[in-house]
Design an enzyme around this catalytic site. Structure first.
Site, PDB file in Angstrom:
ATOM      1  N   SER A 166      22.819  62.944  73.396  1.00 30.04           N
ATOM      2  CA  SER A 166      22.795  63.767  72.178  1.00 30.04           C
ATOM      3  C   SER A 166      24.099  63.648  71.392  1.00 30.04           C
ATOM      4  CB  SER A 166      22.535  65.230  72.529  1.00 30.04           C
ATOM      5  OG  SER A 166      21.167  65.479  72.701  1.00 30.04           O
ATOM      6  N   ASP A 167      25.212  63.656  72.098  1.00 29.74           N
ATOM      7  CA  ASP A 167      26.500  63.523  71.419  1.00 29.74           C
ATOM      8  C   ASP A 167      26.570  62.232  70.615  1.00 29.74           C
ATOM      9  OD1 ASP A 167      27.708  65.892  72.130  1.00 29.74           O
ATOM     10  OD2 ASP A 167      28.869  65.066  73.781  1.00 29.74           O
ATOM     11  N   TYR A 168      26.198  61.131  71.243  1.00 26.07           N
ATOM     12  CA  TYR A 168      26.319  59.834  70.565  1.00 26.07           C
ATOM     13  C   TYR A 168      25.293  59.677  69.450  1.00 26.07           C
ATOM     14  CZ  TYR A 168      30.037  57.986  73.436  1.00 26.07           C
ATOM     15  OH  TYR A 168      31.265  57.772  74.011  1.00 26.07           O
TER      16      TYR A 168
END
Length: 398
Positions: A166-168
């Site tokens: 999700s972060d990337y």
């Protein structure tokens, strides 16, 4: 190595961990100047995410080609310096919790008045408004809330993923949004606000699966796509795994049966059509698994590739970095840091033909560029030393 596409663009980053730093790292790969503002005395918490005398490998990967200004934004003078930089910048990227930028005097309305051409990017966990605006959020929560984790793990035996998907995805979405706003500015002359969140970006990322649910009403799980794609993972005789993806073309399914000498399966009533195979996937998988246990991975790869079956070794990270195709493509770059020594990284996700390449810069030590940036803003040495004595800035040689 950076390409000279955005070398006329200056980015001011007030972001930590992954989402914001990855978005601006992508811009730095395109040649943008990225000034990363970090809070003294310790800076971005990702610097110490893994033990290292200089910076964690996590931080290092996301912050190459950037300048570090260690600046206390809660101090009036620190805020003034930040605003001076924003006045001159093209992009401001932040991933504060919603409302924090406004409390610091760095909210969109405040800075737009100072720089109408600024592209202002805000990244949050669940959005800048709404019932979840005050909830803290990190990658795992973004995966869970968006539904992604339900597609990567068995809900009856849930496991957290070993990569910050999700972060990337959110950082990639933010970088994409910033580039769109910069293109729009070429036409209008005005900047705008760009917003994304772990929830929005990750849900968009699994939009294909969500579209299926909205069309059929069937709630998908990890196996839904696996069955539909005719995708398999098997462990071979030498305990090494491989992956096969037959997809839609019938020729690949038939090629798989030929390669494993099980063409008889095609005559089985349970597996005659794609839909039959979807309905009886577990039985099919159980039938094929012992076949692959009879030979080594290398033997199976040669056999399957000779029959044009879509197959690949299921690598760990050490294996992929040693692979001849990865080496052929030159996907690993080596940098020299004056203190940390030689560092190796995976380079940019794309390459451009015919564009000039710059030299990559190593990740900065905290405050490594404080002196130079403040000098550029017109501060004399004595003024900078006074700011350092007041702990408003941190100075580091490197």
């Amino acid at each position: 190595m950076p390409v000279s596409i955005l070398n006329h663009i200056t980015v001011v980053e007030c972001a930590t961990f992954v989402t914001g730093p990855y978005a601006t790292a992508l811009l730095a790969d395109l040649g943008a100047r990225v000034i990363k503002i970090e809070s003294p005395p310790d800076g971005d918490p990702y610097r110490t995410f893994a033990p290292d005398p200089y910076f964690s490998f996590n931080f290092a990967h996301l912050n190459r080609n950037k300048e570090s200004l260690a600046l206390d934004l809660k101090a009036a003078k620190g805020k003034e310096i930040c605003l001076d930089l924003i006045k001159r910048a093209d992009v401001f990227a932040e991933n504060f919790r919603p409302g924090t930028a406004d409390r610091l005097g760095l909210g969109y309305e405040a800075v737009r008045a100072l720089n109408p051409r600024l592209v202002y990017c805000s990244i949050s966990a669940f959005g800048q408004t709404g019932p979840y605006v005050d909830k803290p959020g990190f990658d795992t929560l973004g995966q869970a809330m968006s539904g992604l984790l339900s597609l990567l793990s068995d809900p009856n035996d849930p496991k957290v993923m070993g990569v910050a998907v999700s972060d990337y995805v959110t950082g990639l979405s933010a970088g994409y949004g910033i580039l769109g706003a910069l293109l729009a500015r070429e036409k209008s002359g005005a900047g705008c606000r760009v917003e994304t969140s772990l929830l929005q970006a990750t849900l968009s990322f699994i939009g294909e699966t969500a579209a299926g649910y909205m069309r059929t009403g069937n709630v998908p799980n990890r196996m839904a796509r696996v069955k539909n794609a005719h995708a398999f993972a098997f462990v071979c005789k030498d305990k090494l795994p491989l992956a096969i993806h037959c997809s839609v073309p019938e020729k690949f399914w038939l090629a798989l049966l030929k390669a494993v000498d099980r063409t008889d399966i095609a005559k089985d009533e349970r597996f005659k059509t794609r839909d039959d195979r979807r309905q009886n996937f577990e039985a099919l998988e159980a039938m094929l698994a012992p076949v692959f246990a009879a030979k080594t991975r290398e033997e199976w790869l040669k056999q399957l590739e000779s029959d044009d079956v879509p197959v690949a070794p299921l690598y760990n990270v050490a294996e992929v970095l040693a692979d001849p195709q990865v080496k052929h493509l030159g996907l690993v770059e080596e940098l020299e840091h004056p203190q940390a020594g030689k560092l190796k990284f995976i380079g940019a996700p794309v390459r451009y033909e015919g564009l000039a390449l710059g030299k990559s810069a190593p990740p900065p030590l905290l405050g490594a560029h404080s002196q130079a940036i403040l000098t550029e803003l017109g501060y004399g040495r004595a003024e900078v030393d006074e700011l350092a004595a007041l702990s408003i800035v941190k100075l580091v040689q490197g």
